[in-house]
Design an enzyme around this catalytic site. Sequence first.
Site, PDB file in Angstrom:
ATOM      1  N   PRO A  89       0.822  -1.223   0.000  1.00 26.09           N
ATOM      2  CA  PRO A  89       0.000   0.000   0.000  1.00 26.09           C
ATOM      3  C   PRO A  89       0.851   1.266   0.000  1.00 26.09           C
ATOM      4  O   PRO A  89       0.338   2.345  -0.270  1.00 26.09           O
ATOM      5  CB  PRO A  89      -0.817  -0.102   1.296  1.00 26.09           C
ATOM      6  CG  PRO A  89      -0.576  -1.459   1.851  1.00 26.09           C
ATOM      7  CD  PRO A  89       0.645  -2.025   1.208  1.00 26.09           C
ATOM      8  N   GLU A 116       2.751  -7.697   8.442  1.00 25.89           N
ATOM      9  CA  GLU A 116       2.922  -6.235   8.408  1.00 25.89           C
ATOM     10  C   GLU A 116       3.785  -5.792   7.236  1.00 25.89           C
ATOM     11  O   GLU A 116       3.993  -4.612   7.024  1.00 25.89           O
ATOM     12  CB  GLU A 116       3.543  -5.741   9.719  1.00 25.89           C
ATOM     13  CG  GLU A 116       2.624  -5.834  10.913  1.00 25.89           C
ATOM     14  CD  GLU A 116       1.262  -5.190  10.650  1.00 25.89           C
ATOM     15  OE1 GLU A 116       1.220  -3.983  10.415  1.00 25.89           O
ATOM     16  OE2 GLU A 116       0.257  -5.923  10.679  1.00 25.89           O
ATOM     17  N   ARG A 154      -3.046  -8.900 -20.707  1.00 23.68           N
ATOM     18  CA  ARG A 154      -3.961  -8.571 -21.809  1.00 23.68           C
ATOM     19  C   ARG A 154      -3.364  -7.566 -22.769  1.00 23.68           C
ATOM     20  O   ARG A 154      -3.886  -7.351 -23.858  1.00 23.68           O
ATOM     21  CB  ARG A 154      -5.316  -8.107 -21.280  1.00 23.68           C
ATOM     22  CG  ARG A 154      -5.261  -6.903 -20.382  1.00 23.68           C
ATOM     23  CD  ARG A 154      -6.573  -6.694 -19.666  1.00 23.68           C
ATOM     24  NE  ARG A 154      -7.691  -6.469 -20.568  1.00 23.68           N
ATOM     25  CZ  ARG A 154      -7.873  -5.348 -21.256  1.00 23.68           C
ATOM     26  NH1 ARG A 154      -7.009  -4.360 -21.148  1.00 23.68           N
ATOM     27  NH2 ARG A 154      -8.910  -5.212 -22.053  1.00 23.68           N
ATOM     28  N   ASP A 169      -9.744   0.687 -24.677  1.00 23.00           N
ATOM     29  CA  ASP A 169     -10.070   0.547 -23.264  1.00 23.00           C
ATOM     30  C   ASP A 169     -10.203   1.890 -22.578  1.00 23.00           C
ATOM     31  O   ASP A 169      -9.615   2.873 -23.008  1.00 23.00           O
ATOM     32  CB  ASP A 169      -8.939  -0.192 -22.530  1.00 23.00           C
ATOM     33  CG  ASP A 169      -9.030  -1.687 -22.722  1.00 23.00           C
ATOM     34  OD1 ASP A 169     -10.090  -2.158 -23.134  1.00 23.00           O
ATOM     35  OD2 ASP A 169      -8.023  -2.351 -22.453  1.00 23.00           O
TER      36      ASP A 169
HETATM   37  N1  ADE Z   1      -0.706  -5.315  -0.131  1.00 17.50           N
HETATM   38  C1  ADE Z   1      -1.590  -4.978   0.816  1.00 17.50           C
HETATM   39  N2  ADE Z   1      -2.390  -3.997   0.407  1.00 17.50           N
HETATM   40  C2  ADE Z   1      -2.002  -3.686  -0.872  1.00 17.50           C
HETATM   41  C3  ADE Z   1      -2.437  -2.751  -1.830  1.00 17.50           C
HETATM   42  N3  ADE Z   1      -3.432  -1.903  -1.590  1.00 17.50           N
HETATM   43  N4  ADE Z   1      -1.800  -2.717  -3.006  1.00 17.50           N
HETATM   44  C4  ADE Z   1      -0.767  -3.542  -3.253  1.00 17.50           C
HETATM   45  N5  ADE Z   1      -0.317  -4.447  -2.396  1.00 17.50           N
HETATM   46  C5  ADE Z   1      -0.922  -4.534  -1.196  1.00 17.50           C
END
Ligand code: ADE
Length: 255
Positions: A89, A116, A154, A169
């Site tokens: 994230p 984590e 793709r 697309d």
């Molecule tokens: N791992 C945990 N959450 C994630 C996300 N939002 N994007 C990519 N990998 C992740």
Amino acid sequence: MRIDIVSLFPEFVDQCAAFGVVGRARERGLLSLHGWNPRDHAEGNYRKVDDRTFGGGPGMVMLVEPLRRCLAAMRGADPVRPRVVYLSPQGRRLDQAKARELAALPRLALLCGRYEGIDERLVQAEVDEELSIGDYVLSGGELAAAVVVDAVARLQDGVLNDAGSAEQDSFEDGLLDCPHYSHPVEHAYGTVPEVLRSGNHAAIARWRRQQALGRTWLRRPDLLEGRILSKADQKLLDDWRQEHAGDAPDGFRGR
Ligand code: ADE
């Protein structure tokens, strides 16, 4: 293209990529997937791959050594140097331009974290780039890796039956896609717009462009912010907005 998946659950990504367009790409030999499990490179009876985080706090962190050895084995399996992407994230948000960039590489390695996350030293030493698929937290990188595999597969030459369909697309030109219709023309849920049945290709292209602009303005105004539209596009959008007066997006000031 070759994609290596480094994960405690590589079969998960493999299964996600077994069907439809991606499955076909693999069958045609346009894409190969290779799974690597750091647990296979862990030591001791328990094959430990994680431990508590220094400094305290909840959750576990994936250890450097099993991952380092796993990545070394992965790198050594093919002479082409992979781009190593860590799904997290904290990464830059994946978009269609990034998918295109990755799709052009001969080899991509997707590193999936659990718990984590991964000891930062491993990330600093081995990872070329961090990618996120959105501002929410998944319980691991595997679903995100499956998303990347799909978006990239793709785009490989020869994967989509109609070569033009990737270019049409959503996002390829920074706009959302226009609506699509098929048979029957008349249905209790509505009628297929007349222009699409007219055979007038210029009028159809204009209608589609206008729908794409209008939908983008309504649903994703952020995609239009700072973008200078051509005179023709601006006119199409102005006309669309006139027709759809009252559909203004929340908080959008208009242009
Ligand atoms: N791992 C945990 N959450 C994630 C996300 N939002 N994007 C990519 N990998 C992740």
